[in-house]
Scaffold this motif. Structure first.
Motif, PDB file in Angstrom:
ATOM      1  N   ASP A   2       1.450   4.176 -13.557  1.00 40.52           N
ATOM      2  CA  ASP A   2       1.437   2.999 -12.694  1.00 40.52           C
ATOM      3  C   ASP A   2       2.570   2.006 -12.961  1.00 40.52           C
ATOM      4  O   ASP A   2       3.055   1.354 -12.028  1.00 40.52           O
ATOM      5  CB  ASP A   2       0.080   2.292 -12.792  1.00 40.52           C
ATOM      6  CG  ASP A   2      -1.000   3.092 -12.061  1.00 40.52           C
ATOM      7  OD1 ASP A   2      -0.694   4.209 -11.597  1.00 40.52           O
ATOM      8  OD2 ASP A   2      -2.138   2.605 -11.957  1.00 40.52           O
ATOM      9  N   ILE A   3       3.009   1.865 -14.202  1.00 34.89           N
ATOM     10  CA  ILE A   3       4.136   0.950 -14.462  1.00 34.89           C
ATOM     11  C   ILE A   3       5.429   1.510 -13.856  1.00 34.89           C
ATOM     12  O   ILE A   3       6.125   0.792 -13.127  1.00 34.89           O
ATOM     13  CB  ILE A   3       4.245   0.595 -15.965  1.00 34.89           C
ATOM     14  CG1 ILE A   3       3.031  -0.293 -16.336  1.00 34.89           C
ATOM     15  CG2 ILE A   3       5.563  -0.117 -16.270  1.00 34.89           C
ATOM     16  CD1 ILE A   3       2.959  -0.703 -17.789  1.00 34.89           C
ATOM     17  N   PRO A   4       5.746   2.809 -14.066  1.00 35.74           N
ATOM     18  CA  PRO A   4       6.913   3.360 -13.354  1.00 35.74           C
ATOM     19  C   PRO A   4       6.771   3.269 -11.828  1.00 35.74           C
ATOM     20  O   PRO A   4       7.739   2.987 -11.131  1.00 35.74           O
ATOM     21  CB  PRO A   4       6.958   4.825 -13.814  1.00 35.74           C
ATOM     22  CG  PRO A   4       6.290   4.823 -15.152  1.00 35.74           C
ATOM     23  CD  PRO A   4       5.220   3.769 -15.059  1.00 35.74           C
ATOM     24  N   ALA A   5       5.553   3.486 -11.311  1.00 40.36           N
ATOM     25  CA  ALA A   5       5.344   3.420  -9.854  1.00 40.36           C
ATOM     26  C   ALA A   5       5.579   1.985  -9.354  1.00 40.36           C
ATOM     27  O   ALA A   5       6.169   1.780  -8.288  1.00 40.36           O
ATOM     28  CB  ALA A   5       3.939   3.890  -9.480  1.00 40.36           C
ATOM     29  N   MET A  56       8.184   0.790  -6.515  1.00 36.21           N
ATOM     30  CA  MET A  56       7.765   0.072  -5.308  1.00 36.21           C
ATOM     31  C   MET A  56       8.426  -1.296  -5.209  1.00 36.21           C
ATOM     32  O   MET A  56       8.674  -1.803  -4.111  1.00 36.21           O
ATOM     33  CB  MET A  56       6.236  -0.107  -5.298  1.00 36.21           C
ATOM     34  CG  MET A  56       5.474   1.193  -5.113  1.00 36.21           C
ATOM     35  SD  MET A  56       3.675   1.001  -5.363  1.00 36.21           S
ATOM     36  CE  MET A  56       3.174   0.247  -3.816  1.00 36.21           C
ATOM     37  N   ARG A  57       8.700  -1.915  -6.354  1.00 38.05           N
ATOM     38  CA  ARG A  57       9.259  -3.266  -6.390  1.00 38.05           C
ATOM     39  C   ARG A  57      10.776  -3.267  -6.570  1.00 38.05           C
ATOM     40  O   ARG A  57      11.391  -4.322  -6.713  1.00 38.05           O
ATOM     41  CB  ARG A  57       8.623  -4.029  -7.561  1.00 38.05           C
ATOM     42  CG  ARG A  57       7.258  -4.586  -7.249  1.00 38.05           C
ATOM     43  CD  ARG A  57       7.422  -5.939  -6.562  1.00 38.05           C
ATOM     44  NE  ARG A  57       6.186  -6.397  -5.975  1.00 38.05           N
ATOM     45  CZ  ARG A  57       5.795  -6.118  -4.743  1.00 38.05           C
ATOM     46  NH1 ARG A  57       6.539  -5.378  -3.975  1.00 38.05           N
ATOM     47  NH2 ARG A  57       4.660  -6.577  -4.280  1.00 38.05           N
ATOM     48  N   VAL A 112       0.864  -1.171   0.000  1.00 37.76           N
ATOM     49  CA  VAL A 112       0.000   0.000   0.000  1.00 37.76           C
ATOM     50  C   VAL A 112       0.906   1.228   0.000  1.00 37.76           C
ATOM     51  O   VAL A 112       1.947   1.250   0.668  1.00 37.76           O
ATOM     52  CB  VAL A 112      -0.960   0.011   1.210  1.00 37.76           C
ATOM     53  CG1 VAL A 112      -0.224   0.113   2.526  1.00 37.76           C
ATOM     54  CG2 VAL A 112      -1.969   1.150   1.095  1.00 37.76           C
ATOM     55  N   GLU A 113       0.551   2.199  -0.808  1.00 31.87           N
ATOM     56  CA  GLU A 113       1.339   3.419  -0.867  1.00 31.87           C
ATOM     57  C   GLU A 113       0.485   4.554  -0.295  1.00 31.87           C
ATOM     58  O   GLU A 113      -0.504   4.960  -0.907  1.00 31.87           O
ATOM     59  CB  GLU A 113       1.740   3.706  -2.319  1.00 31.87           C
ATOM     60  CG  GLU A 113       2.718   4.849  -2.436  1.00 31.87           C
ATOM     61  CD  GLU A 113       3.441   4.860  -3.791  1.00 31.87           C
ATOM     62  OE1 GLU A 113       4.663   4.961  -3.782  1.00 31.87           O
ATOM     63  OE2 GLU A 113       2.771   4.788  -4.832  1.00 31.87           O
ATOM     64  N   ALA A 140       0.875  13.580 -11.487  1.00 30.34           N
ATOM     65  CA  ALA A 140       1.950  14.582 -11.363  1.00 30.34           C
ATOM     66  C   ALA A 140       2.924  14.197 -10.250  1.00 30.34           C
ATOM     67  O   ALA A 140       4.112  14.504 -10.322  1.00 30.34           O
ATOM     68  CB  ALA A 140       1.356  15.963 -11.088  1.00 30.34           C
ATOM     69  N   MET A 141       2.410  13.530  -9.212  1.00 30.49           N
ATOM     70  CA  MET A 141       3.265  13.101  -8.105  1.00 30.49           C
ATOM     71  C   MET A 141       4.046  11.839  -8.458  1.00 30.49           C
ATOM     72  O   MET A 141       5.012  11.487  -7.767  1.00 30.49           O
ATOM     73  CB  MET A 141       2.406  12.815  -6.856  1.00 30.49           C
ATOM     74  CG  MET A 141       1.765  14.058  -6.270  1.00 30.49           C
ATOM     75  SD  MET A 141       0.397  13.679  -5.123  1.00 30.49           S
ATOM     76  CE  MET A 141       1.240  12.808  -3.817  1.00 30.49           C
ATOM     77  N   GLY A 142       3.608  11.137  -9.504  1.00 31.72           N
ATOM     78  CA  GLY A 142       4.284   9.909  -9.904  1.00 31.72           C
ATOM     79  C   GLY A 142       3.979   8.750  -8.972  1.00 31.72           C
ATOM     80  O   GLY A 142       4.752   7.802  -8.875  1.00 31.72           O
ATOM     81  N   VAL A 143       2.856   8.807  -8.274  1.00 26.66           N
ATOM     82  CA  VAL A 143       2.484   7.705  -7.376  1.00 26.66           C
ATOM     83  C   VAL A 143       1.435   6.838  -8.049  1.00 26.66           C
ATOM     84  O   VAL A 143       0.768   7.245  -8.994  1.00 26.66           O
ATOM     85  CB  VAL A 143       1.967   8.219  -6.011  1.00 26.66           C
ATOM     86  CG1 VAL A 143       3.060   8.997  -5.291  1.00 26.66           C
ATOM     87  CG2 VAL A 143       0.713   9.063  -6.172  1.00 26.66           C
ATOM     88  N   LEU A 144       1.304   5.630  -7.508  1.00 26.98           N
ATOM     89  CA  LEU A 144       0.361   4.661  -8.044  1.00 26.98           C
ATOM     90  C   LEU A 144      -1.043   5.273  -8.126  1.00 26.98           C
ATOM     91  O   LEU A 144      -1.517   5.857  -7.162  1.00 26.98           O
ATOM     92  CB  LEU A 144       0.356   3.460  -7.088  1.00 26.98           C
ATOM     93  CG  LEU A 144      -0.132   2.129  -7.602  1.00 26.98           C
ATOM     94  CD1 LEU A 144       0.819   1.627  -8.688  1.00 26.98           C
ATOM     95  CD2 LEU A 144      -0.160   1.133  -6.434  1.00 26.98           C
TER      96      LEU A 144
END
Lengths: 354, 69
Positions: free
Chosen positions: B43-46, B50-51, A256-257, A312-316
């Motif tokens: 999501d792929i870069p994220a 994360m991984r 979870v992020e 923009a934040m680059g988060v999931l």
């Protein structure tokens, strides 16, 4: 309050008869209360028909007043869509990026503001999706030095916490502090030039044309007064509960992020994304458990595009949930949310083989 | 080199397919994901971050990921 206002404040405050003067008095009182809450004089506050209308009108009027200098509007990448659309309509735009917590890159902001042809800079007080506060005090100094007006969209903050001073104009929305829909605030510091985009109208200096919704303005003022009386207590409570949620979700859910600044943020908002989880499925599952949450995931948006803030934040962006605590939220609800969520996430992941 | 065609799929599916393909890769291998969902661009870069895997490139709906561990 609203019903009382309908009885005594139905008349046109611009008229000189008894009922009109009564209505004028009530409108002046509401304006004084609202002005004090955002730190301006009553004659620096315009009442608009919504927070969006305040942004559209204010941004256009501030930009148009500087058309001889240029038409560039500088904004962060994580502004509310009302600001992004208003900026695009007002002229050319310069978008300034944010870090992974959603906070604007101040060096890039300064460079953009100091460029030739900048009519206006606009920056939110805090992000409406992830809660991260923006550095308004420093942005104000940068704009003042460059001689560029700064418009602050404070819709996410007003009623929760004070917004640092130094801006030229500020907007807010009554429904965000528990007031009625249909009331927005546009505060403009004296000395800031405005050129209304509307045809000439005598009301609100032409910035919000038409007959004022006096009962709604009174209700908005009463709601804000009530909200501010309990703001310090709610701030303390909500910060503690959100901090606990942050910690428990990160501990109890794999992958979870939790996004947004953990400390320098609004008191009542928590946003997180769960890897491999469909946002719509999670919102629906939480709804069935009695929790009404928002999501920035693409599958929950009519456009099928993910939240521009998260991008923009680059988060999931998938599996995203935004929790907003209300004044009526209880610790039991917070605790139950943290208790049921891990199971829901596991179930949705299992359905897709993860 | 493995290619996953995730065109037409909406997130989180492309990321799920990527994660499911990963155990079959050797460390140092790359995998190409074709995905046209706009959310994949974030999501792929994220997922790689994360991984702790390497995003080699991301352009034109094509993402190349290298397995680092």
């Amino acid at each position: 309050m609203l019903l009382q206002a309908l009885d005594s404040g139905w008349a046109d405050p611009a008229r000189l008869h008894h009922e009109g003067r009564t209505a004028r008095l009530l409108l002046d009182n509401a304006r004084a209360v609202l002005a004090e809450a955002v730190g301006v004089r009553p004659d620096e506050l315009y009442l608009t028909t919504s927070g969006t209308a305040a942004i559209h009108t204010g941004l256009a009027a501030l930009t148009a007043a500087r058309r001889r200098i240029g038409t560039t509007v500088v904004h962060s990448a994580v502004e509310h869509s009302a600001v992004l659309h208003a900026a695009a309509a007002a002229g050319t735009t310069t978008e300034v990026g944010v870090d992974s917590s959603g906070r604007v890159d101040l060096d890039a902001f300064a460079t953009a503001v100091q460029a030739d042809g900048v009519a206006l800079a606009t920056l939110q007080s805090a992000n409406h999706e992830v809660g991260t506060r923006q550095p308004i005090a420093r942005a104000s100094e940068i704009c003042a030095t460059a001689g560029v007006p700064l418009l602050v969209d404070a819709a996410a903050s007003v009623g929760h916490e004070d917004v640092p001073a130094g801006w030229s104009a500020l907007t807010a929305s009554a429904h965000k502090w528990g007031g009625p829909a249909g009331v927005g605030l546009l505060a403009v510091r004296k000395g800031t030039r405005l050129a209304s985009a509307w045809p000439v109208d005598e009301r609100e200096d032409g910035l919000s044309p038409g007959y004022p919704n006096l009962p709604a303005a009174l209700a908005a003022a009463a709601a804000l007064q009530a909200r501010l009386r309990e703001a310090a207590e709610l701030d303390k409570q909500h910060r503690a509960w959100i901090a606990e949620l942050r910690q428990r979700l990160a501990a109890d859910i794999e992958d979870v992020e939790v996004v947004g600044d953990p400390d320098d943020r609004l008191p009542h908002i928590l946003t997180f994304s769960c890897l491999y989880v469909d946002g719509e499925a999670l919102v629906t599952a939480l709804d069935a458990e009695g929790f009404s949450v928002s999501s920035g995931s693409a599958c929950t948006a009519s456009t099928l595009r993910p939240s521009h803030v998260l991008a923009a934040m680059g988060v999931l962006t998938h599996g995203n949930v935004r929790v907003s605590l209300a004044r009526t939220s209880t610790y039991d609800e917070v605790d139950r949310f943290a208790t049921v969520l891990p199971g829901l996430v596991r179930r949705i992941r299992a359905e897709v083989g993860m | 080199m493995t290619t996953l065609d995730c065109r037409g799929m909406l997130c989180p599916l492309p990321v799920i397919r990527l994660a499911q393909a990963f155990p079959d890769l050797a460390v140092g291998d790359t995998i190409t994901v074709l995905a046209d969902d706009p959310a994949a661009a974030t999501d792929i870069p994220a997922w790689c971050r994360m991984r702790s895997q390497e995003l080699v490139s991301a352009a034109d709906n094509q993402y190349v990921v290298r397995k680092l561990a």
